[in-house]
Design an enzyme around this catalytic site. Structure first.
Site, PDB file in Angstrom:
ATOM      1  N   LYS A  21       0.842  -1.204   0.000  1.00 30.66           N
ATOM      2  CA  LYS A  21       0.000   0.000   0.000  1.00 30.66           C
ATOM      3  C   LYS A  21       0.880   1.258   0.000  1.00 30.66           C
ATOM      4  O   LYS A  21       0.662   2.170  -0.790  1.00 30.66           O
ATOM      5  CB  LYS A  21      -0.899  -0.066   1.250  1.00 30.66           C
ATOM      6  CG  LYS A  21      -1.872   1.042   1.441  1.00 30.66           C
ATOM      7  CD  LYS A  21      -2.995   0.590   2.379  1.00 30.66           C
ATOM      8  CE  LYS A  21      -2.676   0.758   3.859  1.00 30.66           C
ATOM      9  NZ  LYS A  21      -2.668   2.151   4.332  1.00 30.66           N
ATOM     10  N   ARG A  26       2.963   5.955  -3.288  1.00 30.85           N
ATOM     11  CA  ARG A  26       4.115   6.762  -3.733  1.00 30.85           C
ATOM     12  C   ARG A  26       4.388   6.568  -5.211  1.00 30.85           C
ATOM     13  O   ARG A  26       4.710   7.529  -5.923  1.00 30.85           O
ATOM     14  CB  ARG A  26       5.349   6.404  -2.892  1.00 30.85           C
ATOM     15  CG  ARG A  26       5.224   6.937  -1.448  1.00 30.85           C
ATOM     16  CD  ARG A  26       6.237   6.282  -0.547  1.00 30.85           C
ATOM     17  NE  ARG A  26       6.280   6.890   0.775  1.00 30.85           N
ATOM     18  CZ  ARG A  26       5.435   6.622   1.772  1.00 30.85           C
ATOM     19  NH1 ARG A  26       4.444   5.761   1.577  1.00 30.85           N
ATOM     20  NH2 ARG A  26       5.567   7.202   2.938  1.00 30.85           N
ATOM     21  N   ARG A 122      -8.378  12.263  12.686  1.00 28.14           N
ATOM     22  CA  ARG A 122      -6.947  12.009  12.946  1.00 28.14           C
ATOM     23  C   ARG A 122      -6.196  13.327  12.872  1.00 28.14           C
ATOM     24  O   ARG A 122      -6.443  14.144  11.990  1.00 28.14           O
ATOM     25  CB  ARG A 122      -6.391  11.014  11.920  1.00 28.14           C
ATOM     26  CG  ARG A 122      -7.004   9.643  12.095  1.00 28.14           C
ATOM     27  CD  ARG A 122      -6.541   8.686  11.019  1.00 28.14           C
ATOM     28  NE  ARG A 122      -5.121   8.412  11.090  1.00 28.14           N
ATOM     29  CZ  ARG A 122      -4.467   7.666  10.204  1.00 28.14           C
ATOM     30  NH1 ARG A 122      -5.118   7.124   9.181  1.00 28.14           N
ATOM     31  NH2 ARG A 122      -3.177   7.462  10.317  1.00 28.14           N
ATOM     32  N   GLN A 169       4.889   9.399   7.157  1.00 24.93           N
ATOM     33  CA  GLN A 169       3.958  10.280   6.443  1.00 24.93           C
ATOM     34  C   GLN A 169       4.376  11.738   6.610  1.00 24.93           C
ATOM     35  O   GLN A 169       4.350  12.514   5.654  1.00 24.93           O
ATOM     36  CB  GLN A 169       2.541  10.063   6.973  1.00 24.93           C
ATOM     37  CG  GLN A 169       1.998   8.685   6.622  1.00 24.93           C
ATOM     38  CD  GLN A 169       0.626   8.433   7.194  1.00 24.93           C
ATOM     39  OE1 GLN A 169       0.102   9.204   7.986  1.00 24.93           O
ATOM     40  NE2 GLN A 169       0.025   7.321   6.802  1.00 24.93           N
ATOM     41  N   ASP A 314       2.601  -0.751  11.913  1.00 23.32           N
ATOM     42  CA  ASP A 314       1.345  -1.324  11.414  1.00 23.32           C
ATOM     43  C   ASP A 314       1.177  -2.786  11.829  1.00 23.32           C
ATOM     44  O   ASP A 314       0.086  -3.355  11.683  1.00 23.32           O
ATOM     45  CB  ASP A 314       1.285  -1.219   9.889  1.00 23.32           C
ATOM     46  CG  ASP A 314       1.126   0.227   9.441  1.00 23.32           C
ATOM     47  OD1 ASP A 314       0.714   1.073  10.271  1.00 23.32           O
ATOM     48  OD2 ASP A 314       1.417   0.524   8.268  1.00 23.32           O
ATOM     49  N   ARG A 389      -6.739  -3.286  10.096  1.00 25.58           N
ATOM     50  CA  ARG A 389      -5.729  -4.128  10.775  1.00 25.58           C
ATOM     51  C   ARG A 389      -6.278  -4.754  12.055  1.00 25.58           C
ATOM     52  O   ARG A 389      -5.871  -5.840  12.457  1.00 25.58           O
ATOM     53  CB  ARG A 389      -4.460  -3.324  11.048  1.00 25.58           C
ATOM     54  CG  ARG A 389      -3.844  -2.785   9.755  1.00 25.58           C
ATOM     55  CD  ARG A 389      -2.385  -2.433   9.886  1.00 25.58           C
ATOM     56  NE  ARG A 389      -1.973  -1.562   8.783  1.00 25.58           N
ATOM     57  CZ  ARG A 389      -1.698  -1.980   7.535  1.00 25.58           C
ATOM     58  NH1 ARG A 389      -1.762  -3.257   7.225  1.00 25.58           N
ATOM     59  NH2 ARG A 389      -1.344  -1.111   6.607  1.00 25.58           N
TER      60      ARG A 389
HETATM   61  C1  S3P Z   1       2.747   5.006   6.174  1.00 31.05           C
HETATM   62  C2  S3P Z   1       3.378   5.325   7.321  1.00 31.05           C
HETATM   63  C3  S3P Z   1       2.979   4.844   8.643  1.00 31.05           C
HETATM   64  C4  S3P Z   1       1.932   3.733   8.564  1.00 31.05           C
HETATM   65  C5  S3P Z   1       0.913   3.942   7.501  1.00 31.05           C
HETATM   66  C6  S3P Z   1       1.557   4.129   6.143  1.00 31.05           C
HETATM   67  C7  S3P Z   1       3.272   5.522   4.910  1.00 31.05           C
HETATM   68  O1  S3P Z   1       2.490   5.923   9.366  1.00 31.05           O
HETATM   69  O2  S3P Z   1       1.303   3.560   9.811  1.00 31.05           O
HETATM   70  O3  S3P Z   1       0.046   2.821   7.442  1.00 31.05           O
HETATM   71  O4  S3P Z   1       2.941   4.971   3.851  1.00 31.05           O
HETATM   72  O5  S3P Z   1       4.056   6.477   4.963  1.00 31.05           O
HETATM   73  P1  S3P Z   1       3.501   6.927  10.126  1.00 31.05           P
HETATM   74  O6  S3P Z   1       4.903   6.515   9.815  1.00 31.05           O
HETATM   75  O7  S3P Z   1       3.208   8.264   9.614  1.00 31.05           O
HETATM   76  O8  S3P Z   1       3.195   6.689  11.575  1.00 31.05           O
END
Ligand code: S3P
Length: 429
Positions: A21, A26, A122, A169, A314, A389
């Protein structure tokens, strides 16, 4: 929709897992920012990456979905996106909202980003603050939550940004805004989180002791994104745990992404004594991939602390299920971030463990779980809190019961793993 889970007498088979995912999001965004066509194979068919495709189309990017999970993206380059005439609906996807906010800020376009109920609750504070320092004007509900209206009238300012939380993120959001600046933006990372953005954009990274300084600017070419997306390690983790805890299991998972910034759970499961074999190591684009096989194992307890949390963020819900079947007390700490996911995952896990009849304690930043290899979860109705999840972790636990159990609202699995329930029944038949 609710799903019934029957106790499994054995778990055997080979699963073609969904595409990663994080990489799918990206691949599509970076392909849009590249000047020219990219053809991405094994693009995720899950709901979240499709929210990203919808938003990119609204920004004027042409994307053709071909057969067999292949997409063709006509990249418009950094300056080719168009002001959207409607909201950008990010659905349930935090990655879509946070990464696109960086792109919108960098490009100087005006857009309003919305999300579903979970995403609208969120925190976006973490991205609002640095993006404002880069020159964005952002209106948000209570100055924190979506909808986010983003525009920029002043010139984009480069930022030197020590990450206040280990979040991929947030890191990616700032680097993507920085990609539009004449002078480099620098993100300083102390605790490593997933590094797909840096890898897929080939950004410059300087290591200073424990710190990594990652730079982005207009001088960085955006590479073409034509590759096969690896299968999702985060999806694999559910079956790695199912295979480990079930007394009669052998599961094969081909072509799984094994980026070391993602595979904390693999190391933890090995530490717990899981019988895992990894073969066929190779690369897909900038990402390492291999086949994994897991077999029934006798698990030892484990302690997960803050340093490794971003590396398995995750996977903690399903690791909690592994802990439940380990021979002794396991602990997770430094995981407060789980309270800011699609739901408060520490609370959701506590509800699940309690419904199963487990012995555990919930803390502000983690959990303590008293494991027992002979534990039999109660055949209960497990709440999933509309979180994919949590639903999948409950289903794996249900396989170990003596009575059937129910996963409430189990269709949330489609957010990352549309074939989850079919794969589960394939393994058990
Ligand atoms: C993700 C980063 C993670 C993860 C999310 C996907 C990403 O979050 O929990 O499911 O694709 O950058 P954070 O690293 O921001 O906590």
């Amino acid at each position: 929709m609710d799903y019934k889970v029957q106790p499994a007498t054995s778990l055997q088979g080979t699963l073609q897992l969904p595409a990663d995912k994080s990489i799918s999001h990206r691949a599509a965004m970076f392909a849009a920012l590249h000047e020219g066509t990219s053809v991405i194979t094994n693009f995720s068919e899950a709901a979240d990456p499709h929210s990203t495709l919808d938003c990119l189309r609204r920004l004027g990017v042409e994307i053709e979905e071909q057969s067999g999970h292949t997409i063709k993206v006509e990249g418009v380059g950094r300056d080719g996106m168009k002001t959207p005439s409607t909201d950008l609906d990010c659905g349930n996807s935090g990655t879509t909202m946070r990464l696109l906010s960086g792109i919108i800020t960098g490009s100087g376009l005006s857009a309003r980003l919305t999300g579903d109920e979970s995403l609208s609750n969120r925190t976006m504070r973490r991205i609002i603050e640095p993006l404002r320092r880069m020159g964005a004007h952002i209106d948000a509900r209570e100055d924190d939550f979506a909808p986010l209206s983003i525009s920029r009238s002043a010139a984009l300012k480069p930022l030197h940004f020590p990450l206040p939380i280990a979040s991929a993120q947030l890191k990616s959001c700032v680097l993507l805004a920085g990609l539009f600046g004449e002078k480099p933006t620098e993100v300083v990372e102390t605790l490593p989180s997933r590094d797909h953005t840096e890898r897929l954009l080939s950004l410059s990274i300087v290591k200073e002791g424990e710190k990594k300084i990652i730079r982005s600017s207009r001088q960085d070419p955006v590479p073409q994104q034509s590759y096969r997306v690896p299968n999702d390690f985060s999806a694999a983790a559910f079956w790695l745990v199912a295979g480990a805890i079930h007394p009669d299991a052998s599961i094969r998972l081909p072509k799984v992404g094994l980026n070391p910034s993602r595979t904390g759970a693999l190391e933890i499961l090995k530490q717990m004594g899981t019988d895992i074999e990894i073969t066929n190591n190779h690369n897909a684009g900038a990402e390492p991939v291999a086949d994994i096989r897991v077999k029934s194992s006798r698990l030892r307890p484990v302690t997960i602390t803050e340093e490794i949390v971003p590396n398995c963020i995750d996977e903690i819900p399903i690791l909690a299920i592994a802990m439940l079947f380990a021979d002794g007390v396991s602990k997770v700490s430094g995981a407060e971030e789980l309270r800011h996911k699609e739901t408060d995952r520490l609370h959701a896990l506590a509800e699940m463990l309690s419904a199963a009849g487990a012995e555990f304690e919930e803390y502000a930043d983690g959990l303590k779980i008293a494991g027992d290899p002979d534990f039999i979860p109660d055949g209960a109705a497990f709440k999933s809190f509309h979180d994919h999840r949590i639903a999948m972790a409950a289903a794996v636990m249900g396989l170990m019961g003596e009575e059937p159990s129910t996963v409430l609202d189990g269709d949330s699995t489609a957010i990352s793993y549309p074939n989850f329930w079919t794969d589960l029944s394939m393994l058990t038949n």
